[in-house]
Motif scaffolding. Sequence first.
Motif, PDB file in Angstrom:
ATOM      1  N   GLU B 117       0.829  -1.199   0.000  1.00  0.00           N
ATOM      2  CA  GLU B 117       0.000   0.000   0.000  1.00  0.00           C
ATOM      3  C   GLU B 117       0.864   1.250   0.000  1.00  0.00           C
ATOM      4  OE1 GLU B 117      -2.742   0.373   3.246  1.00  0.00           O
ATOM      5  OE2 GLU B 117      -3.409   2.348   2.581  1.00  0.00           O
ATOM      6  N   ARG B 118       1.851   1.263   0.925  1.00  0.00           N
ATOM      7  CA  ARG B 118       2.700   2.457   1.009  1.00  0.00           C
ATOM      8  C   ARG B 118       3.497   2.661  -0.273  1.00  0.00           C
ATOM      9  NH1 ARG B 118       2.941   0.480   6.100  1.00  0.00           N
ATOM     10  NH2 ARG B 118       4.808  -0.718   5.703  1.00  0.00           N
ATOM     11  N   GLY B 119       3.945   1.544  -0.881  1.00  0.00           N
ATOM     12  CA  GLY B 119       4.778   1.652  -2.066  1.00  0.00           C
ATOM     13  C   GLY B 119       3.990   1.980  -3.319  1.00  0.00           C
ATOM     14  N   LEU B 120       2.778   1.441  -3.393  1.00  0.00           N
ATOM     15  CA  LEU B 120       2.047   1.472  -4.662  1.00  0.00           C
ATOM     16  C   LEU B 120       1.049   2.612  -4.757  1.00  0.00           C
ATOM     17  CD1 LEU B 120       2.366  -0.432  -7.026  1.00  0.00           C
ATOM     18  CD2 LEU B 120       0.362  -1.690  -6.233  1.00  0.00           C
ATOM     19  N   LEU B 121       0.434   2.952  -3.622  1.00  0.00           N
ATOM     20  CA  LEU B 121      -0.672   3.909  -3.671  1.00  0.00           C
ATOM     21  C   LEU B 121      -0.288   5.238  -4.332  1.00  0.00           C
ATOM     22  CD1 LEU B 121      -3.619   3.834  -3.070  1.00  0.00           C
ATOM     23  CD2 LEU B 121      -3.187   4.752  -0.804  1.00  0.00           C
ATOM     24  N   PRO B 122       0.889   5.787  -4.036  1.00  0.00           N
ATOM     25  CA  PRO B 122       1.245   7.057  -4.694  1.00  0.00           C
ATOM     26  C   PRO B 122       1.277   6.930  -6.217  1.00  0.00           C
ATOM     27  CG  PRO B 122       2.760   6.582  -2.903  1.00  0.00           C
ATOM     28  CD  PRO B 122       1.899   5.379  -3.053  1.00  0.00           C
ATOM     29  N   TYR B 123       1.748   5.763  -6.718  1.00  0.00           N
ATOM     30  CA  TYR B 123       1.802   5.581  -8.161  1.00  0.00           C
ATOM     31  C   TYR B 123       0.418   5.403  -8.749  1.00  0.00           C
ATOM     32  CZ  TYR B 123       6.775   5.256  -7.536  1.00  0.00           C
ATOM     33  OH  TYR B 123       8.061   5.553  -7.218  1.00  0.00           O
ATOM     34  N   VAL B 124      -0.447   4.727  -7.981  1.00  0.00           N
ATOM     35  CA  VAL B 124      -1.820   4.559  -8.447  1.00  0.00           C
ATOM     36  C   VAL B 124      -2.470   5.931  -8.610  1.00  0.00           C
ATOM     37  CG1 VAL B 124      -4.107   3.731  -7.754  1.00  0.00           C
ATOM     38  CG2 VAL B 124      -2.119   2.254  -7.488  1.00  0.00           C
ATOM     39  N   VAL B 125      -2.244   6.818  -7.633  1.00  0.00           N
ATOM     40  CA  VAL B 125      -2.812   8.165  -7.709  1.00  0.00           C
ATOM     41  C   VAL B 125      -2.176   8.935  -8.866  1.00  0.00           C
ATOM     42  CG1 VAL B 125      -3.046  10.357  -6.503  1.00  0.00           C
ATOM     43  CG2 VAL B 125      -3.342   8.215  -5.245  1.00  0.00           C
ATOM     44  N   LEU B 126      -0.850   8.805  -8.975  1.00  0.00           N
ATOM     45  CA  LEU B 126      -0.114   9.506 -10.029  1.00  0.00           C
ATOM     46  C   LEU B 126      -0.595   9.077 -11.416  1.00  0.00           C
ATOM     47  CD1 LEU B 126       2.124  11.538  -9.468  1.00  0.00           C
ATOM     48  CD2 LEU B 126       3.774   9.809 -10.226  1.00  0.00           C
ATOM     49  N   SER B 127      -0.911   7.780 -11.550  1.00  0.00           N
ATOM     50  CA  SER B 127      -1.295   7.249 -12.859  1.00  0.00           C
ATOM     51  C   SER B 127      -2.489   8.006 -13.424  1.00  0.00           C
ATOM     52  CB  SER B 127      -1.624   5.761 -12.746  1.00  0.00           C
ATOM     53  OG  SER B 127      -2.888   5.594 -12.129  1.00  0.00           O
ATOM     54  N   GLN B 128      -3.329   8.527 -12.524  1.00  0.00           N
ATOM     55  CA  GLN B 128      -4.543   9.178 -13.010  1.00  0.00           C
ATOM     56  C   GLN B 128      -4.298  10.605 -13.478  1.00  0.00           C
ATOM     57  OE1 GLN B 128      -7.464   7.303 -13.408  1.00  0.00           O
ATOM     58  NE2 GLN B 128      -5.812   5.825 -13.092  1.00  0.00           N
ATOM     59  N   THR B 129      -3.087  11.109 -13.292  1.00  0.00           N
ATOM     60  CA  THR B 129      -2.810  12.456 -13.782  1.00  0.00           C
ATOM     61  C   THR B 129      -2.264  12.433 -15.210  1.00  0.00           C
ATOM     62  OG1 THR B 129      -0.561  12.451 -12.936  1.00  0.00           O
ATOM     63  CG2 THR B 129      -2.259  13.209 -11.427  1.00  0.00           C
ATOM     64  N   ILE B 130      -1.982  11.221 -15.722  1.00  0.00           N
ATOM     65  CA  ILE B 130      -1.501  11.117 -17.105  1.00  0.00           C
ATOM     66  C   ILE B 130      -2.686  11.321 -18.043  1.00  0.00           C
ATOM     67  CG2 ILE B 130      -0.412   9.614 -18.811  1.00  0.00           C
ATOM     68  CD1 ILE B 130       0.729   8.009 -16.457  1.00  0.00           C
ATOM     69  N   PRO B 131      -2.584  12.280 -18.980  1.00  0.00           N
ATOM     70  CA  PRO B 131      -3.693  12.445 -19.924  1.00  0.00           C
ATOM     71  C   PRO B 131      -3.814  11.209 -20.799  1.00  0.00           C
ATOM     72  CG  PRO B 131      -2.046  14.191 -20.140  1.00  0.00           C
ATOM     73  CD  PRO B 131      -1.477  13.183 -19.219  1.00  0.00           C
ATOM     74  N   LEU B 132      -5.032  10.739 -20.955  1.00  0.00           N
ATOM     75  CA  LEU B 132      -5.290   9.522 -21.715  1.00  0.00           C
ATOM     76  C   LEU B 132      -4.742   9.624 -23.139  1.00  0.00           C
ATOM     77  CD1 LEU B 132      -6.670   6.986 -20.821  1.00  0.00           C
ATOM     78  CD2 LEU B 132      -8.757   7.791 -21.913  1.00  0.00           C
ATOM     79  N   ILE B 133      -4.897  10.831 -23.711  1.00  0.00           N
ATOM     80  CA  ILE B 133      -4.490  11.017 -25.109  1.00  0.00           C
ATOM     81  C   ILE B 133      -2.985  10.821 -25.271  1.00  0.00           C
ATOM     82  CG2 ILE B 133      -4.387  12.722 -26.984  1.00  0.00           C
ATOM     83  CD1 ILE B 133      -7.051  13.774 -26.035  1.00  0.00           C
ATOM     84  N   ALA B 134      -2.245  11.182 -24.220  1.00  0.00           N
ATOM     85  CA  ALA B 134      -0.798  11.012 -24.281  1.00  0.00           C
ATOM     86  C   ALA B 134      -0.421   9.539 -24.223  1.00  0.00           C
ATOM     87  CB  ALA B 134      -0.140  11.764 -23.127  1.00  0.00           C
ATOM     88  N   LEU B 135      -1.273   8.770 -23.566  1.00  0.00           N
ATOM     89  CA  LEU B 135      -0.980   7.358 -23.365  1.00  0.00           C
ATOM     90  C   LEU B 135      -1.363   6.516 -24.585  1.00  0.00           C
ATOM     91  CD1 LEU B 135       0.215   6.235 -20.782  1.00  0.00           C
ATOM     92  CD2 LEU B 135      -2.087   5.534 -20.097  1.00  0.00           C
ATOM     93  N   ALA B 136      -2.395   6.990 -25.317  1.00  0.00           N
ATOM     94  CA  ALA B 136      -2.978   6.182 -26.392  1.00  0.00           C
ATOM     95  C   ALA B 136      -1.958   5.697 -27.425  1.00  0.00           C
ATOM     96  CB  ALA B 136      -4.122   6.948 -27.058  1.00  0.00           C
ATOM     97  N   PRO B 137      -1.091   6.573 -27.951  1.00  0.00           N
ATOM     98  CA  PRO B 137      -0.151   6.093 -28.981  1.00  0.00           C
ATOM     99  C   PRO B 137       0.786   5.010 -28.451  1.00  0.00           C
ATOM    100  CG  PRO B 137      -0.206   8.492 -28.887  1.00  0.00           C
ATOM    101  CD  PRO B 137      -0.962   8.008 -27.707  1.00  0.00           C
ATOM    102  N   GLN B 138       1.224   5.153 -27.191  1.00  0.00           N
ATOM    103  CA  GLN B 138       2.104   4.144 -26.599  1.00  0.00           C
ATOM    104  C   GLN B 138       1.405   2.804 -26.474  1.00  0.00           C
ATOM    105  OE1 GLN B 138       5.286   3.896 -26.038  1.00  0.00           O
ATOM    106  NE2 GLN B 138       5.231   5.838 -27.122  1.00  0.00           N
TER     107      GLN B 138
END
Lengths: 269, 289
Positions: B117-138
Amino acid sequence: MTDQSAVSVRGVSMVFNAETSGQVDALRDVDLTVDPGEFVSLIGPSGCGKSTLLRLIANLIEPTAGTVLVNGKSAKQACADQDYGMAFQQSGLFDWRSVAKNIELPLELKGWDKAKRAARSQEMLDLVKLPDRGAHMPWQLSGGQQQRIAIARALASHPPLLLMDEPFGALDEMTREHMQAELLQICEVTNTTVVFVTHSIPEAVYLSDRVVVMSAGPGRITDVIDVGLGKNRDEDTRENDSFYKKITEVREALRGAELGDGARGIEDR
Amino acid sequence: MVTRRARSAVRRSVLFVVALGLVAVGWEVYKALGPDAGGDIFGWKLIPKTNDRVMPHTWEMFAELTRPAIGRGDQQVWQVLLGYSWYTFQMSVAGLIAGTAIGVLLAVLMARFGIVERGLLPYVVLSQTIPLIALAPQVTAIRGSLDWPQWTSAVALAAFLSFFPITVSTLRGLQAAPAASLELMASYASGWWTTLRKLRFPTAIPYMVPGLKLAATASVIGVIVTEITLGGLRGVGYATIDYSQKVTSQPASVYAAVFAAAALGLVMFAMIVGCETYVMRNRPQEERG
Ligand SMILES: Nc1ncnc2c1ncn2[C@@H]1O[C@H](COP(=O)(O)OP(=O)(O)O)[C@@H](O)[C@H]1O
Ligand SMILES: [Mg+2]
């Protein structure tokens, strides 16, 4: 010597948050023996360690010092063997399970098959005098009925020992007295040993063979009173002179124990 | 109890329709009163044009649904949109299922292992700040290298959007079991996984429902954004783009496609409400939504 007793607590101390500013001596050097078939109440002001003692017997926590034996086994082994059932102030029934399924929970965990579980839960429902409530949901029952189901659940696997922490504390006085009488009957029928935590002096006297008086700071046993009202107690027992005498005796024991640190949270009713 | 629930459902539906009606009335009033060619406030172009191309009549938008679709033989617009919606719906459901599986798994791992939880939760929250459109091509590049069909990109991005509310709500639910109930299970010498099954998970369900509702609509958005960003997927998102290019011939058709997308979100939402009603049927009133 200890092998014959239902519960044997020897030189038990319990320190919470040791070596911090929040250190609490919840229990210091406590000895207690409960014989099979006996009904023993723990009474004392809030914070004197009654629940802590019960939870030690139940192996929910481990003592800082001393030993706890249940049926001659370590508390841990007794827990694994399901040698006891528990009931708390809150019935703690699971909302999403029917009444019958709640009673069957410990049996399910023991791996009983379905037919056997159903038969036993019906037997328990009869025992607590709610024979036709099996299909109901817990929240459809009154507080007193929920508490009876919690007792039925605690006794479902026929454990030799029942541990109860203020199980009637949230009930109104009428229901409470009624439940006390029924609990005595149930224990008589099932021959169950009971360790019962309470705040109420009359409750302790009415129910118990022995009343264990505790006091706080650090939590310890200050007195043990033999009640000696006999096994066949009923509503008339509450009007007996010997009943009142015992109430006075317990009250004085509590007052004696509290001299110095002030009695708190004891119900005189 | 049931009648009270039914009554409140009716009241909410009526309010929804009334609100929709008010928006339509506002739209028409502005269209009638506002300047055809738009206007300025202190030199800023702030007043939209009210001509039929920019602001078609509300009834035109509905009428559009039964007009013949351009280049689709004798099919009407609603039939074409229904086909597109079905396509998007399937991907959204797949995305929601994948997102739920991932979200619940993460929540269980976090509840079981505090370190996770301590290790992963910050990344889980961070993941939602990535704009979807930026992720789509990858995502498309990875999918292409795996040789998976194109629709899996949409499902992956839908799952990416929907797992988050599920993780958060499930984790909260798994940690919500009362101490007394946990002690009861401990007194049965019940192990962590048994306690998860018999106590923590059932306790978590009422907490998971709002997360699932968010996830359901997020999944639709994920698919639609993928359709708009990447070519080749023929769903509702594609329809909004396609119709906006035909806007001169049929200005109201864009709105028809938007309605279809909104309707799809509502259908997904309604599915969750249906599941909720079923799963929660035996719970006390105050726990139900
Ligand atoms: N888990 C715990 N952590 C720290 N202190 C505790 C804990 N459990 C109980 N205590 C403390 O131990 C003392 C005895 O508590 P308890 O056994 O609950 O008393 P009682 O049941 O007699 O009211 C109290 O001072 C309480 O604050
Ligand atoms: Mg207590």
